[in-house]
Write a protein that holds these residues in place. Structure first.
Motif, PDB file in Angstrom:
ATOM      1  N   VAL A 128     -10.208  53.936 -46.533  1.00 25.79           N
ATOM      2  CA  VAL A 128     -11.458  54.639 -46.233  1.00 25.79           C
ATOM      3  C   VAL A 128     -12.635  53.890 -46.836  1.00 25.79           C
ATOM      4  N   LYS A 129     -12.508  53.445 -48.088  1.00 25.30           N
ATOM      5  CA  LYS A 129     -13.597  52.702 -48.728  1.00 25.30           C
ATOM      6  C   LYS A 129     -13.920  51.420 -47.968  1.00 25.30           C
ATOM      7  N   LYS A 130     -12.882  50.743 -47.511  1.00 24.07           N
ATOM      8  CA  LYS A 130     -13.064  49.467 -46.806  1.00 24.07           C
ATOM      9  C   LYS A 130     -13.712  49.676 -45.438  1.00 24.07           C
ATOM     10  N   ASN A 131     -13.296  50.688 -44.704  1.00 26.36           N
ATOM     11  CA  ASN A 131     -13.728  50.859 -43.321  1.00 26.36           C
ATOM     12  C   ASN A 131     -14.956  51.740 -43.148  1.00 26.36           C
ATOM     13  N   VAL A 132     -15.451  52.351 -44.191  1.00 24.88           N
ATOM     14  CA  VAL A 132     -16.566  53.275 -44.052  1.00 24.88           C
ATOM     15  C   VAL A 132     -17.926  52.562 -44.114  1.00 24.88           C
ATOM     16  N   LEU A 133     -17.985  51.297 -44.522  1.00 19.61           N
ATOM     17  CA  LEU A 133     -19.268  50.622 -44.671  1.00 19.61           C
ATOM     18  C   LEU A 133     -19.976  50.393 -43.336  1.00 19.61           C
ATOM     19  N   ASN A 134     -19.270  49.985 -42.302  1.00 20.52           N
ATOM     20  CA  ASN A 134     -19.879  49.752 -40.992  1.00 20.52           C
ATOM     21  C   ASN A 134     -19.102  50.493 -39.905  1.00 20.52           C
ATOM     22  N   PRO A 135     -19.110  51.806 -39.934  1.00 22.28           N
ATOM     23  CA  PRO A 135     -18.322  52.537 -38.932  1.00 22.28           C
ATOM     24  C   PRO A 135     -18.977  52.489 -37.564  1.00 22.28           C
ATOM     25  N   LYS A 136     -18.176  52.609 -36.514  1.00 21.73           N
ATOM     26  CA  LYS A 136     -18.689  52.710 -35.153  1.00 21.73           C
ATOM     27  C   LYS A 136     -18.840  54.184 -34.830  1.00 21.73           C
ATOM     28  N   ILE A 137     -19.884  54.524 -34.132  1.00 21.38           N
ATOM     29  CA  ILE A 137     -20.112  55.902 -33.720  1.00 21.38           C
ATOM     30  C   ILE A 137     -19.752  55.994 -32.236  1.00 21.38           C
ATOM     31  N   ILE A 138     -18.845  56.886 -31.909  1.00 20.81           N
ATOM     32  CA  ILE A 138     -18.402  57.052 -30.522  1.00 20.81           C
ATOM     33  C   ILE A 138     -18.691  58.494 -30.116  1.00 20.81           C
ATOM     34  N   GLU A 139     -19.511  58.629 -29.068  1.00 20.45           N
ATOM     35  CA  GLU A 139     -19.815  59.960 -28.550  1.00 20.45           C
ATOM     36  C   GLU A 139     -18.784  60.331 -27.510  1.00 20.45           C
ATOM     37  N   LEU A 140     -18.250  61.523 -27.603  1.00 20.35           N
ATOM     38  CA  LEU A 140     -17.260  62.009 -26.651  1.00 20.35           C
ATOM     39  C   LEU A 140     -17.860  63.055 -25.744  1.00 20.35           C
TER      40      LEU A 140
END
Length: 132
Positions: free
Chosen positions: A120-132
């Motif tokens: 979570v710490k590694k992947n939370v810095l630049n998350p992608k936002i996906i609208e459903l």
């Protein structure tokens, strides 16, 4: 008498075939004229435009963001590791105001839970936002 009827039917078939050939030749001849006229009209309306490359091209270097390390004293949220009623390890992420942001799945070992926190710490810095 039957011979005359058969002869007459052959004559009608021959006339029909000749009419079809006549129509086919007429269609081909008219189609070529239409095609030639279309080519003339098209060539009349064609305008040659010269395409010039851009005068100045600016190259911009895009640098990736610097690596951000989060230390305990700078952290604004905290992870809590605990055992649930089923005996599995879980973690929850709490905001500075104490509100629970997320709760993990159950892990059989504490090390598995810690690996989940690292992910979570590694992947939370630049998350992608996906609208459903």
């Amino acid at each position: 008498m039957i011979d005359y009827i058969i002869l007459f039917l052959y004559f009608l078939m021959l006339v029909g075939i000749l009419l079809l050939l006549y129509e086919l030749i007429k269609y081909i001849r008219d189609g070529r004229k239409v095609q030639e006229i279309s080519k003339e009209k098209i060539t009349e309306k064609v305008e040659i435009v010269e395409v010039k490359p851009p005068e100045k091209v600016e190259i911009v270097e895009v640098k990736p963001p610097e690596k951000i390390e989060i230390t305990e004293d700078k952290a604004t949220a905290k992870f809590e590791v605990y055992k649930d009623k089923a005996g599995e390890y879980r973690f929850r992420l709490k905001a500075p105001n104490g509100e629970i942001i997320t709760v993990s799945e159950g892990y059989k070992t504490k090390q598995g839970c810690m690996n989940g926190i690292k992910s979570v710490k590694k992947n939370v810095l630049n998350p992608k936002i996906i609208e459903l």
